[in-house]
Design a protein around this motif. Structure first.
Motif, mmCIF file in Angstrom:
data_model
loop_
_atom_site.group_PDB
_atom_site.id
_atom_site.type_symbol
_atom_site.label_atom_id
_atom_site.label_comp_id
_atom_site.label_asym_id
_atom_site.label_seq_id
_atom_site.Cartn_x
_atom_site.Cartn_y
_atom_site.Cartn_z
ATOM 1 N N VAL A 1 9.384 7.344 -21.786
ATOM 2 C CA VAL A 1 10.449 7.684 -20.850
ATOM 3 C C VAL A 1 9.935 7.544 -19.426
ATOM 4 C CG1 VAL A 1 11.628 9.247 -22.438
ATOM 5 C CG2 VAL A 1 9.903 10.151 -20.861
ATOM 6 N N GLY A 2 10.887 7.432 -18.505
ATOM 7 C CA GLY A 2 10.525 7.318 -17.102
ATOM 8 C C GLY A 2 11.756 7.236 -16.228
ATOM 9 N N TYR A 3 11.562 6.733 -15.022
ATOM 10 C CA TYR A 3 12.673 6.606 -14.079
ATOM 11 C C TYR A 3 12.385 5.424 -13.166
ATOM 12 C CZ TYR A 3 9.229 9.672 -11.856
ATOM 13 O OH TYR A 3 8.055 10.230 -11.401
ATOM 14 N N SER A 4 13.450 4.850 -12.638
ATOM 15 C CA SER A 4 13.316 3.649 -11.809
ATOM 16 C C SER A 4 14.409 3.652 -10.752
ATOM 17 C CB SER A 4 13.410 2.390 -12.675
ATOM 18 O OG SER A 4 14.615 2.366 -13.428
ATOM 19 N N SER A 5 14.276 2.746 -9.794
ATOM 20 C CA SER A 5 15.248 2.697 -8.706
ATOM 21 C C SER A 5 15.570 1.259 -8.353
ATOM 22 C CB SER A 5 14.738 3.444 -7.477
ATOM 23 O OG SER A 5 13.514 2.891 -7.032
ATOM 24 N N ASP A 6 16.765 1.069 -7.778
ATOM 25 C CA ASP A 6 17.179 -0.257 -7.343
ATOM 26 C C ASP A 6 16.909 -0.416 -5.851
ATOM 27 O OD1 ASP A 6 19.251 1.078 -5.998
ATOM 28 O OD2 ASP A 6 20.709 0.710 -7.599
ATOM 29 N N ALA A 7 17.317 -1.546 -5.303
ATOM 30 C CA ALA A 7 17.028 -1.843 -3.895
ATOM 31 C C ALA A 7 17.748 -0.895 -2.944
ATOM 32 C CB ALA A 7 17.406 -3.284 -3.586
ATOM 33 N N ASN A 8 18.788 -0.216 -3.419
ATOM 34 C CA ASN A 8 19.543 0.727 -2.588
ATOM 35 C C ASN A 8 19.036 2.160 -2.723
ATOM 36 O OD1 ASN A 8 21.355 -1.269 -1.581
ATOM 37 N ND2 ASN A 8 22.463 -1.197 -3.542
ATOM 38 N N GLY A 9 17.974 2.355 -3.500
ATOM 39 C CA GLY A 9 17.411 3.686 -3.658
ATOM 40 C C GLY A 9 18.062 4.528 -4.727
ATOM 41 N N ASN A 10 18.962 3.960 -5.529
ATOM 42 C CA ASN A 10 19.578 4.704 -6.623
ATOM 43 C C ASN A 10 18.584 4.831 -7.773
ATOM 44 O OD1 ASN A 10 22.257 4.817 -5.379
ATOM 45 N ND2 ASN A 10 22.305 2.610 -5.750
ATOM 46 N N THR A 11 18.399 6.053 -8.256
ATOM 47 C CA THR A 11 17.408 6.328 -9.290
ATOM 48 C C THR A 11 18.063 6.466 -10.652
ATOM 49 O OG1 THR A 11 15.990 7.429 -7.675
ATOM 50 C CG2 THR A 11 15.572 7.905 -9.991
ATOM 51 N N HIS A 12 17.408 5.906 -11.669
ATOM 52 C CA HIS A 12 17.963 5.896 -13.028
ATOM 53 C C HIS A 12 16.905 6.360 -14.034
ATOM 54 C CE1 HIS A 12 19.840 2.359 -10.829
ATOM 55 N NE2 HIS A 12 20.825 3.228 -10.947
ATOM 56 N N GLN B 1 17.733 -3.576 -15.849
ATOM 57 C CA GLN B 1 18.303 -4.682 -15.091
ATOM 58 C C GLN B 1 18.779 -4.213 -13.718
ATOM 59 O OE1 GLN B 1 21.442 -6.745 -17.134
ATOM 60 N NE2 GLN B 1 21.659 -8.319 -15.568
ATOM 61 N N GLY B 2 18.327 -4.895 -12.678
ATOM 62 C CA GLY B 2 18.731 -4.567 -11.321
ATOM 63 C C GLY B 2 17.783 -3.648 -10.590
ATOM 64 N N ASP B 3 16.855 -3.004 -11.314
ATOM 65 C CA ASP B 3 15.915 -2.096 -10.661
ATOM 66 C C ASP B 3 14.661 -2.848 -10.222
ATOM 67 O OD1 ASP B 3 17.647 -0.038 -10.932
ATOM 68 O OD2 ASP B 3 16.542 1.033 -12.484
ATOM 69 N N ILE B 4 13.999 -2.324 -9.187
ATOM 70 C CA ILE B 4 12.863 -3.042 -8.609
ATOM 71 C C ILE B 4 11.576 -2.228 -8.628
ATOM 72 C CG2 ILE B 4 14.340 -4.432 -7.101
ATOM 73 C CD1 ILE B 4 13.530 -2.550 -4.793
ATOM 74 N N SER B 5 11.649 -0.930 -8.889
ATOM 75 C CA SER B 5 10.465 -0.077 -8.904
ATOM 76 C C SER B 5 10.624 0.967 -9.992
ATOM 77 C CB SER B 5 10.286 0.604 -7.546
ATOM 78 O OG SER B 5 9.086 1.352 -7.508
ATOM 79 N N SER B 6 9.517 1.311 -10.658
ATOM 80 C CA SER B 6 9.667 2.182 -11.818
ATOM 81 C C SER B 6 8.382 2.937 -12.118
ATOM 82 C CB SER B 6 10.075 1.346 -13.038
ATOM 83 O OG SER B 6 10.303 2.166 -14.173
ATOM 84 N N THR B 7 8.532 4.066 -12.824
ATOM 85 C CA THR B 7 7.418 4.893 -13.288
ATOM 86 C C THR B 7 7.620 5.227 -14.752
ATOM 87 O OG1 THR B 7 6.967 5.930 -11.146
ATOM 88 C CG2 THR B 7 6.329 7.163 -13.093
ATOM 89 N N PRO C 1 0.794 -1.227 0.000
ATOM 90 C CA PRO C 1 0.000 0.000 0.000
ATOM 91 C C PRO C 1 0.824 1.273 0.000
ATOM 92 C CG PRO C 1 -0.059 -1.049 2.163
ATOM 93 C CD PRO C 1 0.601 -2.022 1.230
ATOM 94 N N VAL C 2 2.075 1.226 0.447
ATOM 95 C CA VAL C 2 2.878 2.448 0.483
ATOM 96 C C VAL C 2 3.522 2.752 -0.859
ATOM 97 C CG1 VAL C 2 3.330 2.317 2.955
ATOM 98 C CG2 VAL C 2 4.874 1.161 1.371
ATOM 99 N N GLY C 3 3.409 1.858 -1.821
ATOM 100 C CA GLY C 3 3.869 2.145 -3.172
ATOM 101 C C GLY C 3 5.364 2.093 -3.363
ATOM 102 N N LEU C 4 6.060 1.255 -2.615
ATOM 103 C CA LEU C 4 7.513 1.163 -2.767
ATOM 104 C C LEU C 4 7.910 0.374 -4.013
ATOM 105 C CD1 LEU C 4 8.627 0.492 0.920
ATOM 106 C CD2 LEU C 4 8.758 2.636 -0.360
ATOM 107 N N LEU C 5 6.982 -0.427 -4.538
ATOM 108 C CA LEU C 5 7.324 -1.311 -5.650
ATOM 109 C C LEU C 5 6.394 -1.098 -6.834
ATOM 110 C CD1 LEU C 5 8.040 -4.597 -3.655
ATOM 111 C CD2 LEU C 5 9.709 -3.008 -4.616
ATOM 112 N N THR C 6 6.171 0.141 -7.212
ATOM 113 C CA THR C 6 5.317 0.404 -8.364
ATOM 114 C C THR C 6 6.001 -0.055 -9.652
ATOM 115 O OG1 THR C 6 6.196 2.650 -8.588
ATOM 116 C CG2 THR C 6 4.202 2.367 -7.266
ATOM 117 N N GLN C 7 5.187 -0.472 -10.611
ATOM 118 C CA GLN C 7 5.688 -1.000 -11.876
ATOM 119 C C GLN C 7 5.139 -0.162 -13.035
ATOM 120 O OE1 GLN C 7 7.820 -4.079 -11.660
ATOM 121 N NE2 GLN C 7 7.727 -3.007 -9.704
#
Length: 392
Positions: free
Chosen positions: A327-338, A310-316, A287-293
């Motif tokens: 286009v969009g952006y995503s993040s890995d388990a360490n919070g790094n955004t790409h 590859q390696g990212d777990i959540s994305s918009t 419910p907190v939206g940490l893993l949006t796809q």
């Protein structure tokens, strides 16, 4: 290299005739990055481009030397501060892509008026804290007057504007006067998806899904299609407010069904002129939206999940142009955004596609919007507003 024998040449030729070669999809283009404004002045610190139209006009926001966040546009080598709906020390921003070529710009701004309900409201997530509980309203900036004007609500206190089309219609959401028990304090009032315009004082409410009480419109095209969310009042920043993703086609509400069944964060971000929709959606039990796809919805294929880097777990997925570039952006388990760009179904990190010597002081952090020329607006990790232009 040894020459191929006549026999081998004949075999290969026959196979080519029997099974024609399927051409590989074109590679991703390379991009030339331009920093918007003067990167050597503190007046352009923490700047970002959330919108780029087909004329190459970029809109977003930047932080003034006073610390105030102001909506801004960059056009033909010039930056324009769009001001606020209150004193200069108030905050304003263009948070969503604005896809018209009329020069109309829509966004949100704090006003000098104080909210009697002391709500956090949707704006607080994008404009920073609101310790004084200033009212926030959607605005429309007109290049003819060089001023922004407030967009009316449905009788309630606050509003929020996203995109404006070439017909002069703007979408967003606005509070009414209903105290909704599904609201989570400090949110009190119900809010509805609305369309403002084309007349100066026009506003009409869009229908919701089933028995839902609140919702928001996030983007529109020139064909009478609007996308957004429908759900509970919640805290007015998504979550349970986005139980259902919605496509309004000439006023009728069509639910875009998340095949994962999540009742949270089902949020369209952009619709192009073909009616293709992109956005992000929740996964079950989050419910907190940490893993949006990220997703793409089309009339032909329905809801399709987009691949992640590859390696990212959540994305918009934040935007799509009329050529189908996303286009969009995503993040890995360490919070790094790409930042990423998806062409021919394949996502690539935008930072891997930048020509050398771009002049940016850090990697690109977010990719927000893409126009039909393939130009991408965004921001760097060091707070530079940028536009990335395809060069191949």
């Amino acid at each position: 290299m040894r020459p191929i024998s006549h026999f081998m040449f004949a075999v290969v030729s026959c196979l080519a005739i029997a099974h024609p070669t399927v051409a590989a999809p074109p590679e991703h283009p390379m991009y030339r990055v331009t920093v918007l404004g003067d990167p050597n002045t503190t007046a352009n610190a923490n700047a970002f481009g959330t919108s780029v139209n087909d004329l190459g006009i970029v809109a977003g926001g930047y932080t003034q030397v006073t610390g105030a966040l102001h909506a801004s546009l960059w056009a033909f080598g010039r930056q324009v501060d769009l001001g606020t709906l209150g004193k200069p020390e108030q905050n304003s921003v263009v948070q969503w892509p604005v896809k018209n070529v009329l020069g109309l710009v829509s966004g949100i701004s704090y006003t000098d008026q104080l909210d009697p309900n002391e709500e956090a409201w949707s704006c607080s997530y994008f404009l920073g804290g609101n310790p004084n509980f200033n009212v926030c309203l959607g605005f429309l900036w007109d290049p003819a007057t060089q001023k922004m004007r407030p967009l009316r609500t449905l009788g309630g206190t606050n509003g929020f504007a996203t995109g404006t089309n070439n017909l002069g219609e703007t979408v967003g959401w606005a509070e009414n006067t209903v105290h909704d028990p599904t609201c989570i304090l400090p949110q009190v009032l119900q809010f509805k998806p609305v369309v403002w315009g084309p007349g100066r004082d026009d506003i009409h409410e869009l229908p919701l899904i089933g028995t839902d009480g609140s919702g928001a419109a996030t983007a529109l095209n020139d064909r009478g299609q609007v996308v957004g969310i429908s759900g509970d009042c919640d805290n007015a920043v998504g979550g349970g407010s986005a139980k259902h993703a919605v496509l309004w086609d000439n006023g009728g509400a069509i639910e875009l069904v998340n095949p994962n069944g999540s009742p949270y964060w089902n949020t369209p971000m952009m619709i192009n002129e073909r009616g293709d929709v992109v956005g992000f959606a929740g996964v079950p039990n989050d419910p907190v939206g940490l893993l949006t796809q990220p997703f793409l919805w089309t009339k032909k294929d329905g809801w399709v999940w987009l691949p992640l880097l590859q390696g990212d777990i959540s994305s918009t997925a934040s935007s799509i142009n009329n050529r189908g570039v996303i286009v969009g952006y995503s993040s890995d388990a360490n919070g790094n955004t790409h930042p990423w760009v998806l062409v021919h179904g394949v996502p690539r990190n935008l930072n891997d596609l930048i020509e050398p010597g771009s002049g940016i002081t850090g990697p690109i952090f977010l990719a927000f919007d893409v126009n039909d020329r393939g130009e991408i607006s965004g921001t760097t990790l060091t707070g530079q507003a940028i536009v990335a232009t395809p060069i191949r």
